[in-house]
Design an enzyme around this catalytic site. Structure first.
Site, PDB file in Angstrom:
ATOM      1  N   SER A   1       1.208  -0.960   0.303  1.00 48.33           N
ATOM      2  CA  SER A   1       0.011   0.097  -0.186  1.00 48.33           C
ATOM      3  C   SER A   1       0.706   0.961   0.055  1.00 48.33           C
ATOM      4  O   SER A   1       0.024   2.268  -0.771  1.00 48.33           O
ATOM      5  CB  SER A   1      -0.820   0.304   0.896  1.00 48.33           C
ATOM      6  OG  SER A   1       0.196   0.056   2.509  1.00 48.33           O
ATOM      7  N   GLU A   2       1.950   1.502   0.776  1.00 49.67           N
ATOM      8  CA  GLU A   2       3.243   2.635   0.467  1.00 49.67           C
ATOM      9  C   GLU A   2       4.591   1.554   0.882  1.00 49.67           C
ATOM     10  O   GLU A   2       5.211   0.649   1.091  1.00 49.67           O
ATOM     11  CB  GLU A   2       3.107   3.275   1.735  1.00 49.67           C
ATOM     12  CG  GLU A   2       1.757   4.432   1.747  1.00 49.67           C
ATOM     13  CD  GLU A   2       0.370   3.589   2.351  1.00 49.67           C
ATOM     14  OE1 GLU A   2      -0.828   4.444   1.979  1.00 49.67           O
ATOM     15  OE2 GLU A   2       0.499   3.175   3.225  1.00 49.67           O
ATOM     16  N   THR A   3       5.036   2.745   0.209  1.00 45.41           N
ATOM     17  CA  THR A   3       6.140   2.313  -0.415  1.00 45.41           C
ATOM     18  C   THR A   3       7.194   3.789   0.702  1.00 45.41           C
ATOM     19  O   THR A   3       6.779   4.808   0.301  1.00 45.41           O
ATOM     20  CB  THR A   3       6.927   1.417  -0.655  1.00 45.41           C
ATOM     21  OG1 THR A   3       6.754   1.069  -1.177  1.00 45.41           O
ATOM     22  CG2 THR A   3       8.303   1.510  -0.976  1.00 45.41           C
TER      23      THR A   3
ATOM     24  N   HIS B   1       0.376   4.877   8.979  1.00 43.97           N
ATOM     25  CA  HIS B   1       1.463   4.094   9.188  1.00 43.97           C
ATOM     26  C   HIS B   1       2.585   4.404   8.642  1.00 43.97           C
ATOM     27  O   HIS B   1       4.238   3.593   9.014  1.00 43.97           O
ATOM     28  CB  HIS B   1       0.301   2.312   8.979  1.00 43.97           C
ATOM     29  CG  HIS B   1       0.779   2.122   7.650  1.00 43.97           C
ATOM     30  ND1 HIS B   1       0.368   2.045   6.313  1.00 43.97           N
ATOM     31  CD2 HIS B   1       1.932   0.247   7.240  1.00 43.97           C
ATOM     32  CE1 HIS B   1       0.941   1.280   5.202  1.00 43.97           C
ATOM     33  NE2 HIS B   1       2.055   0.791   5.741  1.00 43.97           N
TER      34      HIS B   1
END
Length: 276
Positions: free
Chosen positions: A45-47, A76
């Site tokens: 979902s995110e990097t 997060h």
């Protein structure tokens, strides 16, 4: 050149049951296009990419990417990036406090005995939701309009509408259709339970609905709404991700100045290096 890399699990004290985040610790020298390509490849979902700060007040700078776009802020990734920075040897300028610089500005994090917590950013939109839109949200959730106890804009960037149902059981029972908007749903557990609320986060993507495992930005804005309206008392713990096999635990607290803090456990699950 090998760039230090970590994959961490955020908002769960049990590894692999929270929300995964990829962190490129040595992000300096990568172009925006290269960062986006890596984020698309990790397919999380995110990097995030850690960089030297531009602001003299910040300890480090972070850029946050989904597989499709860069985000100015996300919850997060803030906790996970700070954990990775500290674990890689980062030393805060102020003892017990870390200042993260991101596109949205400076974010303060506290280092506590219970782990890291970030200060909830201000809402960009609050107040009542138009009844026509709320009716569409209710229909997408598969509930009657009268089943919604309360609803408000709780938007700190992603466009969240906060919806309160009567209890956690009803939140867990939701099987939503296609959402018209990013929607966060909460329902209280009985007094004396381990957690005060069950939370679920839904957002539309390419004609379908995606459920996020554990969502820092949503819990931040829900905390501001629920505490501000007297529907919750701080501190409390929110559960999220239950229906999709996760065990997210988000700790919400408030200080004497009325600032809301969002905390949770972070565990490093993967370490290594990115080649090139």
């Amino acid at each position: 050149m090998a760039r230090r890399f970590a994959q961490v699990d955020v908002f769960s004290d049990t590894p692999y049951l929270g929300n995964a985040l990829a962190v490129v610790i040595d992000g300096e020298g990568l172009s925006t296009e290269e960062m986006q390509r890596i984020a698309r490849w990790t397919n999380l979902s995110e990097t995030t990419f850690l960089l030297p700060p531009d602001s003299p007040e910040a300890d480090y700078r972070v850029r946050i990417f989904t597989p499709d776009q860069e985000l100015p802020f996300a919850g997060h990734p803030t906790l996970g990036s700070c954990h990775a920075w500290l674990e890689a040897g980062g030393e805060p300028r102020t003892k017990g406090q870390v200042v993260q610089e991101c596109t949205a500005g400076l974010v303060t994090l506290r280092i506590t005995d219970d782990g890291l917590a970030f200060e909830a950013p201000p809402l960009v939109r609050s107040g009542p939701v138009d009844e026509e839109l709320l009716g569409r949200v209710a229909a997408a959730l598969g509930v009657e309009r009268g089943d919604i106890v309360a609803a408000e804009w709780a938007d700190n960037g992603p466009g969240w509408i906060g919806v309160l149902l009567a209890d956690a059981e009803r939140v867990l029972a939701l099987r939503p259709g296609t959402m018209p908007q990013a929607v966060g749903v909460a329902g209280p557990y009985p007094e004396g339970s381990e957690c005060a609320f069950e939370v679920r986060a839904f957002f539309p993507q390419n004609g379908t609905t995606i459920e996020d495992p554990v969502t820092g930005s949503l819990n931040a804005s829900l905390g501001q709404w629920l505490l501000g309206s007297g529907r919750a008392r701080a501190p409390y713990v929110a559960s999220q991700g239950t229906v999709i096999g996760r065990r997210g635990r988000v700790r919400i607290s408030a200080d004497e100045e009325g600032r809301v803090w969002v905390g949770g456990a972070v565990t490093t699950c993967v370490t290594g290096g990115l080649i090139r």
